[in-house]
Design a protein around this motif. Structure first.
Motif, short mmCIF file in Angstrom:
data_model
loop_
_atom_site.label_atom_id
_atom_site.label_comp_id
_atom_site.label_asym_id
_atom_site.label_seq_id
_atom_site.Cartn_x
_atom_site.Cartn_y
_atom_site.Cartn_z
N THR A 84 0.84 -1.19 0.00
CA THR A 84 0.00 0.00 0.00
C THR A 84 0.88 1.25 0.00
OG1 THR A 84 -0.11 -0.11 2.41
CG2 THR A 84 -1.93 -1.11 1.17
N PRO A 85 0.38 2.37 -0.55
CA PRO A 85 1.21 3.57 -0.64
C PRO A 85 1.58 4.17 0.72
CG PRO A 85 -1.04 4.01 -1.35
CD PRO A 85 -0.92 2.54 -1.21
N LEU A 86 0.81 3.86 1.74
CA LEU A 86 1.15 4.22 3.12
C LEU A 86 0.47 3.22 4.04
CD1 LEU A 86 -0.83 7.39 4.30
CD2 LEU A 86 -1.56 5.91 2.45
N SER A 87 0.94 3.14 5.26
CA SER A 87 0.41 2.13 6.17
C SER A 87 -1.02 2.48 6.59
CB SER A 87 1.29 2.03 7.42
OG SER A 87 1.16 3.22 8.20
N ARG A 88 -1.72 1.50 7.11
CA ARG A 88 -3.08 1.73 7.62
C ARG A 88 -3.05 2.75 8.75
NH1 ARG A 88 -7.69 -1.20 7.08
NH2 ARG A 88 -6.51 -2.90 6.11
N PHE A 89 -2.04 2.66 9.61
CA PHE A 89 -1.92 3.61 10.72
C PHE A 89 -1.77 5.04 10.19
CE2 PHE A 89 0.86 6.01 13.63
CZ PHE A 89 0.08 5.99 14.78
N ARG A 90 -0.89 5.23 9.21
CA ARG A 90 -0.68 6.57 8.66
C ARG A 90 -1.93 7.06 7.93
NH1 ARG A 90 3.24 8.81 11.53
NH2 ARG A 90 5.21 7.64 11.42
N LEU A 91 -2.60 6.17 7.25
CA LEU A 91 -3.83 6.56 6.56
C LEU A 91 -4.87 7.05 7.57
CD1 LEU A 91 -5.60 6.71 4.00
CD2 LEU A 91 -6.22 4.33 4.42
N ASN A 92 -5.04 6.32 8.65
CA ASN A 92 -6.01 6.72 9.66
C ASN A 92 -5.63 8.05 10.30
OD1 ASN A 92 -7.60 4.46 9.22
ND2 ASN A 92 -6.60 3.25 10.81
N GLN A 93 -4.34 8.28 10.46
CA GLN A 93 -3.89 9.56 10.97
C GLN A 93 -4.31 10.71 10.05
OE1 GLN A 93 0.42 9.15 11.54
NE2 GLN A 93 0.09 9.36 13.76
#
Length: 224
Positions: free
Chosen positions: A26-35
């Protein structure tokens, strides 16, 4: 902060996703996306989370009666404040109903007798045209004949790739005209979900998961 400014700030912090089938992660992690998504207003975030919950098979509770599942999905969709998201989720759930019907028919099951087994406007048509190739819907859904071929030959990975590609292409078309708005964020996140699904794809596990999910749809058979 104005809505447009928040959207621009959020989208500028989301890395380009690239093509679906060329992705290895993914282009960014799930954690970063949620942030990043924390910039959304509470109502917008709730709308997006409701959409993702309805579209994520793994989050569907097992053993729930079909009528209840359809009724709950309809209630969630009707409560969505954004018409774009409502239409998109409805389209995805209708597509899922088509795939489930195709899977059941491939296993030799008769047409369902009651409408509550599936979601959306095509349920009655599927019941009436159960024995026709592609349910007589090849013009409305050109991908159906190819999906049926993959199902007949047991090509699970090819079927998964086809279905993900159909959704990806739909999101690509819908992205036209949406650049710095909430809809653009919804499209990005749903694309992220597709990339996450494809890059963690396990053919054997996915087929077992699909079989288990279809088993939950207890289509009432004629004569039962």
């Amino acid at each position: 902060m104005a809505h447009s400014d928040r959207y621009a700030m959020l989208l500028s912090a989301l890395p380009y996703h690239g093509p679906l089938f060329g992705a290895t992660q993914t282009p960014l992690s799930r954690f970063r996306l949620n942030q990043r998504l924390a910039l959304l207003a509470e109502e917008e975030l709730r709308c997006l989370e409701d959409a993702r919950r309805l579209l994520e098979w793994a989050q569907q509770p097992p053993g729930r009666p079909d009528a209840q599942a359809v009724r709950e999905a309809q209630g969630v969709i009707e409560g969505m404040s954004n018409g774009f998201v409502r239409e998109l989720v409805t389209w995805r759930l209708e597509m899922r109903t088509l795939v489930a019907a195709m899977r059941h028919r491939h296993r030799g099951e008769a047409a369902p007798r009651e409408r509550h087994w599936g979601f959306g406007r095509w349920v009655g048509h599927l019941m009436r045209h159960w024995n026709e190739p592609a349910f007589g819907l090849e013009r409305a859904f050109p991908w159906l004949p190819e999906a049926e071929r993959h199902l007949r030959t047991g090509a699970a990975a090819e079927l998964e790739r086809l279905l993900l590609g159909v959704v990806w292409d739909r999101l690509e078309r819908l992205s036209d005209g949406h650049y710095l708005d909430f809809e653009a964020i919804v499209i990005y996140v749903l694309r992220w979900d597709l990339i996450a699904r494809w890059t963690t794809y396990d053919g054997e596990h996915a087929l077992q998961r699909f079989d288990a999910l279809v088993e939950r749809v207890s289509i009432p058979q004629a004569g039962r």
